[in-house]
Scaffold this active site. Sequence first.
Site, PDB file in Angstrom:
ATOM      1  N   ASP A 100       2.549   5.682  -6.725  1.00 16.01           N
ATOM      2  CA  ASP A 100       3.787   5.634  -5.948  1.00 16.01           C
ATOM      3  C   ASP A 100       5.032   5.655  -6.829  1.00 16.01           C
ATOM      4  O   ASP A 100       6.108   6.066  -6.389  1.00 16.01           O
ATOM      5  CB  ASP A 100       3.799   4.394  -5.053  1.00 16.01           C
ATOM      6  CG  ASP A 100       2.708   4.475  -4.009  1.00 16.01           C
ATOM      7  OD1 ASP A 100       2.524   5.568  -3.452  1.00 16.01           O
ATOM      8  OD2 ASP A 100       2.025   3.469  -3.776  1.00 16.01           O
ATOM      9  N   HIS A 126       0.880  -1.187   0.000  1.00 16.64           N
ATOM     10  CA  HIS A 126       0.000   0.000   0.000  1.00 16.64           C
ATOM     11  C   HIS A 126       0.916   1.236   0.000  1.00 16.64           C
ATOM     12  O   HIS A 126       1.762   1.374  -0.879  1.00 16.64           O
ATOM     13  CB  HIS A 126      -0.910  -0.110   1.225  1.00 16.64           C
ATOM     14  CG  HIS A 126      -2.067   0.857   1.288  1.00 16.64           C
ATOM     15  ND1 HIS A 126      -2.471   1.633   0.240  1.00 16.64           N
ATOM     16  CD2 HIS A 126      -2.924   1.165   2.320  1.00 16.64           C
ATOM     17  CE1 HIS A 126      -3.515   2.372   0.611  1.00 16.64           C
ATOM     18  NE2 HIS A 126      -3.802   2.109   1.871  1.00 16.64           N
ATOM     19  N   HIS A 185      -2.215  -2.520  -9.631  1.00 19.74           N
ATOM     20  CA  HIS A 185      -3.212  -1.925  -8.744  1.00 19.74           C
ATOM     21  C   HIS A 185      -4.436  -2.828  -8.719  1.00 19.74           C
ATOM     22  O   HIS A 185      -4.799  -3.390  -9.745  1.00 19.74           O
ATOM     23  CB  HIS A 185      -3.615  -0.526  -9.249  1.00 19.74           C
ATOM     24  CG  HIS A 185      -4.153   0.331  -8.160  1.00 19.74           C
ATOM     25  ND1 HIS A 185      -5.442   0.196  -7.697  1.00 19.74           N
ATOM     26  CD2 HIS A 185      -3.573   1.293  -7.415  1.00 19.74           C
ATOM     27  CE1 HIS A 185      -5.621   1.054  -6.717  1.00 19.74           C
ATOM     28  NE2 HIS A 185      -4.503   1.728  -6.521  1.00 19.74           N
TER      29      HIS A 185
HETATM   30  C1  LIG Z   1      -1.091  -3.243  -5.747  1.00 28.36           C
HETATM   31  C2  LIG Z   1      -1.112  -4.769  -5.642  1.00 28.36           C
HETATM   32  C3  LIG Z   1      -0.993  -5.145  -4.160  1.00 28.36           C
HETATM   33  C4  LIG Z   1      -2.447  -5.262  -6.198  1.00 28.36           C
HETATM   34  O1  LIG Z   1      -2.511  -6.624  -5.901  1.00 28.36           O
HETATM   35  P1  LIG Z   1      -3.587  -7.592  -6.605  1.00 28.36           P
HETATM   36  O2  LIG Z   1      -4.809  -6.847  -6.941  1.00 28.36           O
HETATM   37  O3  LIG Z   1      -3.740  -8.772  -5.733  1.00 28.36           O
HETATM   38  O4  LIG Z   1      -2.787  -7.976  -7.919  1.00 28.36           O
HETATM   39  P2  LIG Z   1      -3.339  -8.718  -9.211  1.00 28.36           P
HETATM   40  O5  LIG Z   1      -4.416  -9.676  -8.832  1.00 28.36           O
HETATM   41  O6  LIG Z   1      -3.656  -7.717 -10.263  1.00 28.36           O
HETATM   42  O7  LIG Z   1      -2.059  -9.509  -9.691  1.00 28.36           O
HETATM   43  C5  LIG Z   1      -2.100 -10.217 -10.912  1.00 28.36           C
HETATM   44  C6  LIG Z   1      -0.763 -10.864 -11.169  1.00 28.36           C
HETATM   45  O8  LIG Z   1       0.213  -9.859 -11.363  1.00 28.36           O
HETATM   46  C7  LIG Z   1       1.264  -9.987 -10.426  1.00 28.36           C
HETATM   47  N1  LIG Z   1       1.633  -8.667  -9.983  1.00 28.36           N
HETATM   48  C8  LIG Z   1       0.821  -7.686  -9.548  1.00 28.36           C
HETATM   49  N2  LIG Z   1       1.534  -6.604  -9.238  1.00 28.36           N
HETATM   50  C9  LIG Z   1       2.823  -6.900  -9.479  1.00 28.36           C
HETATM   51  C10 LIG Z   1       4.025  -6.187  -9.362  1.00 28.36           C
HETATM   52  N3  LIG Z   1       4.027  -4.945  -8.901  1.00 28.36           N
HETATM   53  N4  LIG Z   1       5.163  -6.789  -9.721  1.00 28.36           N
HETATM   54  C11 LIG Z   1       5.182  -8.040 -10.182  1.00 28.36           C
HETATM   55  N5  LIG Z   1       4.068  -8.780 -10.335  1.00 28.36           N
HETATM   56  C12 LIG Z   1       2.905  -8.216  -9.976  1.00 28.36           C
HETATM   57  C13 LIG Z   1       0.648 -10.779  -9.285  1.00 28.36           C
HETATM   58  O9  LIG Z   1       1.649 -11.448  -8.530  1.00 28.36           O
HETATM   59  C14 LIG Z   1      -0.248 -11.709 -10.017  1.00 28.36           C
HETATM   60  O10 LIG Z   1       0.541 -12.731 -10.590  1.00 28.36           O
HETATM   61  P3  LIG Z   1       0.042 -14.254 -10.590  1.00 28.36           P
HETATM   62  O11 LIG Z   1      -1.242 -14.214 -11.355  1.00 28.36           O
HETATM   63  O12 LIG Z   1       1.153 -14.965 -11.256  1.00 28.36           O
HETATM   64  O13 LIG Z   1      -0.153 -14.589  -9.150  1.00 28.36           O
HETATM   65  C15 LIG Z   1       0.033  -5.377  -6.449  1.00 28.36           C
HETATM   66  O14 LIG Z   1      -0.070  -4.969  -7.789  1.00 28.36           O
HETATM   67  C16 LIG Z   1       1.391  -5.022  -5.889  1.00 28.36           C
HETATM   68  O15 LIG Z   1       1.867  -5.694  -4.966  1.00 28.36           O
HETATM   69  N6  LIG Z   1       2.044  -3.959  -6.410  1.00 28.36           N
HETATM   70  C17 LIG Z   1       3.321  -3.526  -5.878  1.00 28.36           C
HETATM   71  C18 LIG Z   1       3.124  -2.697  -4.631  1.00 28.36           C
HETATM   72  C19 LIG Z   1       2.590  -1.344  -4.938  1.00 28.36           C
HETATM   73  O16 LIG Z   1       3.043  -0.651  -5.817  1.00 28.36           O
HETATM   74  N7  LIG Z   1       1.598  -0.950  -4.141  1.00 28.36           N
HETATM   75  C20 LIG Z   1       0.969   0.343  -4.255  1.00 28.36           C
HETATM   76  C21 LIG Z   1      -0.414   0.196  -4.738  1.00 28.36           C
HETATM   77  S1  LIG Z   1      -1.152   1.784  -5.010  1.00 28.36           S
END
Ligand SMILES: CC(C)(COP(=O)(O)OP(=O)(O)OC[C@H]1O[C@@H](n2cnc3c(N)ncnc32)[C@H](O)[C@@H]1OP(=O)(O)O)[C@@H](O)C(=O)NCCC(=O)NCCS
Length: 440
Positions: A376, A286, A325
């Site tokens: 971010d 987050h 996201h």
């Molecule tokens: C924001 C976040 C937590 C959303 O999580 P989520 O909704 O559960 O993610 P999704 O369901 O869209 O993920 C789909 C796939 O993409 C991958 N993925 C998502 N974000 C990723 C990232 N930043 N880097 C690498 N892989 C990522 C997931 O691991 C998942 O892979 P899988 O299907 O092989 O398991 C996630 O994108 C993340 O951890 N981002 C990095 C942290 C960040 O920037 N947070 C700020 C958010 S405003």
Amino acid sequence: MDRTILDLSLTLRTIEEMHDRLIVATVLQLRSNGVEASLLTRDVNITNAGVVPILWHLPPEQKMTMTTPTETYSPGLEGVIAGETAISTIAGGLRYRGYPVVELAEKTSFDEVAFLLLHGELPTTAQLADFNNRLATAQKLPAALSELLTKLPKDAVPMDVLRTGVSMLAHYDPDLGDNGAAANLRKAERLLAQIPLIIAEYYRATKGQAVVAPKSELGFAANMLFMLSGRAPDAFDTKAFDVSLILYAEHEFNASTFAARVICSTEADMHASIVGAIGALKGPLHGGANEKVMDLLLATGGPDQAEKWIRDALARKHKVMGFGHRVYKHGDVRARVLKEYAKQAAQRAGTTQWETAAEIIEKVMETEKNLFPNLDWPAGRLYHAMGLEVSLYTPFFVASRVTGWAAHVIEQLARNRIMRPRGLYTGPEERQVRAIAERG
Ligand SMILES: CC(C)(COP(=O)(O)OP(=O)(O)OC[C@H]1O[C@@H](n2cnc3c(N)ncnc32)[C@H](O)[C@@H]1OP(=O)(O)O)[C@@H](O)C(=O)NCCC(=O)NCCS
């Protein structure tokens, strides 16, 4: 997208009280007829003398699972509507109280946006002056808190310090025992004024520097930067930082806001809700991501190594901070707005190598993972180019988001129902307790 229209022919008098039960009942009814209904989008139109047709949008792909006739399970609460809000929406582009965030970033200041979120409307000149006067009056910390900030370990995590500081402020708040909307607005304004002081006083204490008294006439953004360095920022830094605060201020039911709403749904107070929200925001998935972005970029070593670094990281299933996201799968408009400021800030600072490395990483993330930057990603770069220390980035997010959190707390309490979901049990079957003597 398919759409089913149900004319539920309800009278206006009953719609309000039946609203929540009706939504659940309708979805269950659709599902029992073999239709995969969801609550993702809803339009309510009033047609004539009290008759309300409700249009349900039915997305083709449905991730919710029914567990019992009245319960659904969605990991991470994905796709779940957990409450109603009039504060912001992401449908059709992020809007705060109806205003597109892109326009707010262009035409207003964070001070005006803070007023908008807390009071519901953009302020007039006189209202803004009153608001700023109230913030200026509230810009002081209890002596005991200022003293504590000088005594905490110098290597404490600023987000933890902020959490401690806000918790401590509760003991001194004259309205602590009053959970009414008017008192909560007063508490929200005080927190908005006091949070920058906690950030700046602790920061300067870690450097062995004296506290810089606030200059409220600078405006919220410039004053925050002034209290850190003792120098008033120039026009570009002020605007860029101000825009970042506007973009961070509110985002409907994100994890920290939801945490705040859960806490106040028990009728706990504003400070308890904000302390919990700060805890939730700290996590790297987050708000903590804006600090990790810069760690990541620095770890690449620069543009020459960035492509290899990111490909290796993806091969290792590394989560790339600042990308992806839950609710934006095709990019985050806030990131596009702030990117321009991050680029200009890097040009001014002579640190464009990180912008070049960022571009390379963006391309690889899009082509390899179909993932796009979130807010971010440029925020971490902007703050770095402005010469701000990495451990302050998530605290800046708090300084802004406290407006959204507080607005949600007030909204939740206005029409409260305690948040109490169910868990899907995966533990052992029922078994008999053996006394300790029998367990060996
Ligand atoms: C924001 C976040 C937590 C959303 O999580 P989520 O909704 O559960 O993610 P999704 O369901 O869209 O993920 C789909 C796939 O993409 C991958 N993925 C998502 N974000 C990723 C990232 N930043 N880097 C690498 N892989 C990522 C997931 O691991 C998942 O892979 P899988 O299907 O092989 O398991 C996630 O994108 C993340 O951890 N981002 C990095 C942290 C960040 O920037 N947070 C700020 C958010 S405003």
